[in-house]
Write a protein that holds these residues in place. Structure first.
Motif, PDB file in Angstrom:
ATOM      1  N   PRO A 222       0.924  -1.191  -0.102  1.00  0.00           N
ATOM      2  CA  PRO A 222       0.035   0.152  -0.027  1.00  0.00           C
ATOM      3  C   PRO A 222       0.785   1.430  -0.085  1.00  0.00           C
ATOM      4  O   PRO A 222       1.804   1.352   0.652  1.00  0.00           O
ATOM      5  N   LEU A 223       0.325   2.221  -0.779  1.00  0.00           N
ATOM      6  CA  LEU A 223       1.071   3.516  -0.698  1.00  0.00           C
ATOM      7  C   LEU A 223       1.184   4.092   0.837  1.00  0.00           C
ATOM      8  O   LEU A 223       0.430   3.691   1.725  1.00  0.00           O
ATOM      9  N   ALA A 224       2.151   5.115   1.157  1.00  0.00           N
ATOM     10  CA  ALA A 224       2.307   5.516   2.499  1.00  0.00           C
ATOM     11  C   ALA A 224       1.365   6.547   2.859  1.00  0.00           C
ATOM     12  O   ALA A 224       0.581   6.935   1.933  1.00  0.00           O
ATOM     13  N   VAL A 225       1.209   6.713   4.057  1.00  0.00           N
ATOM     14  CA  VAL A 225       0.336   7.695   4.634  1.00  0.00           C
ATOM     15  C   VAL A 225       0.424   9.094   3.838  1.00  0.00           C
ATOM     16  O   VAL A 225      -0.423   9.761   3.492  1.00  0.00           O
ATOM     17  N   THR A 265       1.609   2.381 -19.836  1.00  0.00           N
ATOM     18  CA  THR A 265       1.534   2.560 -18.326  1.00  0.00           C
ATOM     19  C   THR A 265       0.672   3.721 -17.891  1.00  0.00           C
ATOM     20  O   THR A 265       0.577   4.677 -18.745  1.00  0.00           O
ATOM     21  N   VAL A 266       0.337   3.627 -16.865  1.00  0.00           N
ATOM     22  CA  VAL A 266      -0.661   4.780 -16.404  1.00  0.00           C
ATOM     23  C   VAL A 266      -0.102   5.089 -14.955  1.00  0.00           C
ATOM     24  O   VAL A 266      -0.040   4.142 -14.030  1.00  0.00           O
ATOM     25  N   THR A 267      -0.028   6.202 -14.551  1.00  0.00           N
ATOM     26  CA  THR A 267       0.817   6.864 -13.236  1.00  0.00           C
ATOM     27  C   THR A 267      -0.188   7.367 -12.682  1.00  0.00           C
ATOM     28  O   THR A 267      -0.785   8.519 -12.839  1.00  0.00           O
ATOM     29  N   PHE A 268      -0.300   6.999 -11.419  1.00  0.00           N
ATOM     30  CA  PHE A 268      -1.578   7.610 -10.386  1.00  0.00           C
ATOM     31  C   PHE A 268      -0.599   8.201  -9.232  1.00  0.00           C
ATOM     32  O   PHE A 268       0.326   7.732  -8.938  1.00  0.00           O
ATOM     33  N   ARG A 269      -1.442   9.176  -8.731  1.00  0.00           N
ATOM     34  CA  ARG A 269      -0.599  10.136  -7.361  1.00  0.00           C
ATOM     35  C   ARG A 269      -1.938  10.001  -6.461  1.00  0.00           C
ATOM     36  O   ARG A 269      -2.956  10.463  -6.599  1.00  0.00           O
ATOM     37  N   ALA A 270      -1.488   9.573  -5.313  1.00  0.00           N
ATOM     38  CA  ALA A 270      -2.468   9.555  -4.134  1.00  0.00           C
ATOM     39  C   ALA A 270      -2.073  10.855  -3.283  1.00  0.00           C
ATOM     40  O   ALA A 270      -0.806  11.043  -2.803  1.00  0.00           O
ATOM     41  N   ALA A 271      -3.060  11.352  -2.665  1.00  0.00           N
ATOM     42  CA  ALA A 271      -2.702  12.763  -1.667  1.00  0.00           C
ATOM     43  C   ALA A 271      -2.611  12.159  -0.356  1.00  0.00           C
ATOM     44  O   ALA A 271      -2.475  10.953  -0.129  1.00  0.00           O
ATOM     45  N   LYS A 272      -1.964  13.041   0.282  1.00  0.00           N
ATOM     46  CA  LYS A 272      -1.744  12.254   1.993  1.00  0.00           C
ATOM     47  C   LYS A 272      -2.810  12.051   2.882  1.00  0.00           C
ATOM     48  O   LYS A 272      -3.935  12.623   2.255  1.00  0.00           O
ATOM     49  N   ASN A 273      -3.116  10.949   3.288  1.00  0.00           N
ATOM     50  CA  ASN A 273      -4.085  10.235   4.041  1.00  0.00           C
ATOM     51  C   ASN A 273      -4.494  10.879   5.282  1.00  0.00           C
ATOM     52  O   ASN A 273      -3.408  10.456   6.236  1.00  0.00           O
ATOM     53  N   GLU A 274      -5.276  11.549   5.633  1.00  0.00           N
ATOM     54  CA  GLU A 274      -5.540  11.944   7.063  1.00  0.00           C
ATOM     55  C   GLU A 274      -6.538  10.931   7.903  1.00  0.00           C
ATOM     56  O   GLU A 274      -6.871  11.173   9.140  1.00  0.00           O
TER      57      GLU A 274
END
Length: 497
Positions: A222-225, A265-274
């Protein structure tokens, strides 16, 4: 009607008729339980049919589906059983009548089993035991041995519980090569398990392979917080690639770039998880000019960990949030799976599973030890529990007699469990108590109601647990000496009697 569906039904009828006519010279005759007929046919317009039972003792009927009423379902000695059903076509059931450890099979059929071509919505609304043919897309695969997966045709989604291979055998699902995104036509009987609609042990009629596939993600973790980027690696035999992100994930997940070709390829970006752990199932689509094909993958991100008391945890809703709880192990239900109870000053909670199978048992933790766990707030039949727990830290508590405790060195950081009979209560608010084993006397400087108590929560253990002179009291705490007096400092109540 297709001949291959008629012949098995007819054979079942003939076989059942011969079984029903067996006598005592027949090797299939059972002395404990016997029925007048083992084949029961119900009218498609609904109704009832009865059979006679001859039994040497008490008997019970099991295996009846919801659509079939059996009356009575149990009895003693000789009697009759009535089978009733509402109007329907093409369903059957196999029941067992058991007496003294042996069972007699009874086959109930209502109409001739036929395969009905249907949408997922029609399967969901249709009767159990009816056989359906459905075409849809594989949306996710839950088990690759038995072949448990989900099929969606746009009208609804049905759970497939068991998939037969090309030879009709079970436990060989991988030989079919089914993948998420493939379009599949299947046949199988419907059942309902709880609230889940299922097609059971289905036969695969046709597979139309998807022209797009998600081969992997740049990380399986999983992506980091804090958020970050993750790449999806695709194989595409169609024209172009479109990406769909669920509406409820668009606030934290987006596409930042993509490439084209046979291996885009598809690149996704996830925001910081609060908040808590979260995930999104993204869909990739392509076309051959006349038909649309799809594939999907799930992107996960870790969430912040909420540290709280057990009481606050119990009051929280079921969610993907991660919680950190600390408490004393009060009871172990299953050491292999890590099913146990932990308790702090505010309450007690059931923990359903800690880590992988065997992980908790190998840790050597026992009742009385202190653990800090991280897991989710789950629920079973309305009762709160911690699920998907992991052990973050623990304290091994050493059980000692008063004599052994007095011989231990001071202020080592070790925790001990010690018991004795209360012979004096010096302060009933904070629980300053003397206990004895008849020879040695030990001072407990503060008996707190439970692990983690602070402030006013440290008060009241004496009244809460009814501790009096003569009570056998067990506490957990460290050893220290003050003004020449050995004591258990800031002890935690464990048990009393």
């Amino acid at each position: 009607m297709k001949l291959r569906y008629f012949i098995p039904s007819l054979m079942a009828v003939v076989a059942a008729m011969f079984t029903g006519c067996s006598d005592k010279n027949d090797p299939t005759y059972l002395s404990e339980i016997r029925v007048s007929q083992s084949y029961v046919a119900l009218n498609t317009s609904g109704g009832s049919t009865s059979i006679d039972v001859t039994a040497s003792g008490s008997w019970t009927v099991t295996g009846a589906p919801e659509w079939l009423t059996v009356s009575p379902a149990s009895g003693t000695g000789n009697g009759s059983i009535t089978f009733s059903a509402d109007a329907a076509e093409g369903r059957s059931a196999e029941l067992l009548i058991t007496c003294d450890g042996v069972s007699q099979r009874v086959n109930v059929i209502q109409g001739i089993a036929q395969v009905s071509t249907a949408t997922c919505a029609e399967v969901i609304a249709g009767p159990d035991s009816k056989t359906y043919r459905v075409t849809g897309v594989v949306t996710s695969i839950a088990n690759t041995t038995y072949g448990n997966w989900y099929l969606n045709d746009g009208t609804g989604e049905v759970y497939i519980y068991g998939t037969l291979d090309k030879k009709g055998a079970e436990k060989n699902f991988e030989s079919l090569g089914l993948e998420v995104g493939d379009e599949v036509t299947i046949e199988g009987p419907k059942t309902t398990y709880g609230t889940t609609v299922e097609l059971v042990n289905v036969t695969v009629v046709k597979i139309n392979k998807s022209l797009i596939k998600c081969d992997s993600l740049s990380t399986a973790e999983p992506l980091a917080v804090e958020g970050g980027e993750i790449l999806a690696y695709l194989t595409c035999k169609g024209t172009g690639v479109a990406v769909e992100i669920p509406e409820d994930a668009k606030s934290w997940l987006g596409v930042v770039s993509s490439t084209v070709g046979a291996n885009p390829t598809v690149t996704f970006r996830a925001a910081k998880n609060e908040g808590g752990d979260r995930e999104a199932t993204v869909v990739f689509k392509t076309t051959d000019g006349s038909k649309e094909y799809s594939a999907q993958t799930t992107i996960k991100q870790k969430g912040a960990i909420i540290q709280c008391s057990i009481a606050d945890f119990l009051a929280a809703p079921v969610s993907n949030f991660q919680y950190r709880l600390s408490g004393i192990i009060t009871k172990i239900d299953n050491a292999d799976n890590g099913n146990l109870y932990i308790k702090d000053y505010s309450g007690e909670v059931y923990v359903y599973g800690i880590g992988a199978k065997g992980a908790f048992k190998s840790s050597g933790l026992v009742e009385g030890d202190v653990v800090t766990l991280v897991g989710k707030r789950g629920e079973y039949k309305g009762t709160a529990q911690m699920t998907n727990a992991q052990t973050e830290s623990y304290i091994k508590v050493q059980e000692k007699t008063i004599s052994e405790f007095l011989a231990e060195p001071d202020d080592t950081g070790a925790y001990y469990k010690v018991s004795g009979t209360v012979d004096e209560i010096a302060n009933d608010t904070y629980g300053n108590i003397y206990i004895t084993d008849g020879t040695n006397r030990l001072y407990i400087y503060g008996c707190y109601p439970g692990w983690g108590a602070t402030g006013d929560a440290r008060k009241g253990a004496v009244a809460t647990y009814g501790i009096t002179v003569g009570t056998t009291l067990t506490v957990i705490g460290p050893k220290t000496t003050y003004n020449g007096t050995t004591q258990v400092k800031n002890a935690v109540y464990f048990s009393s009697k």
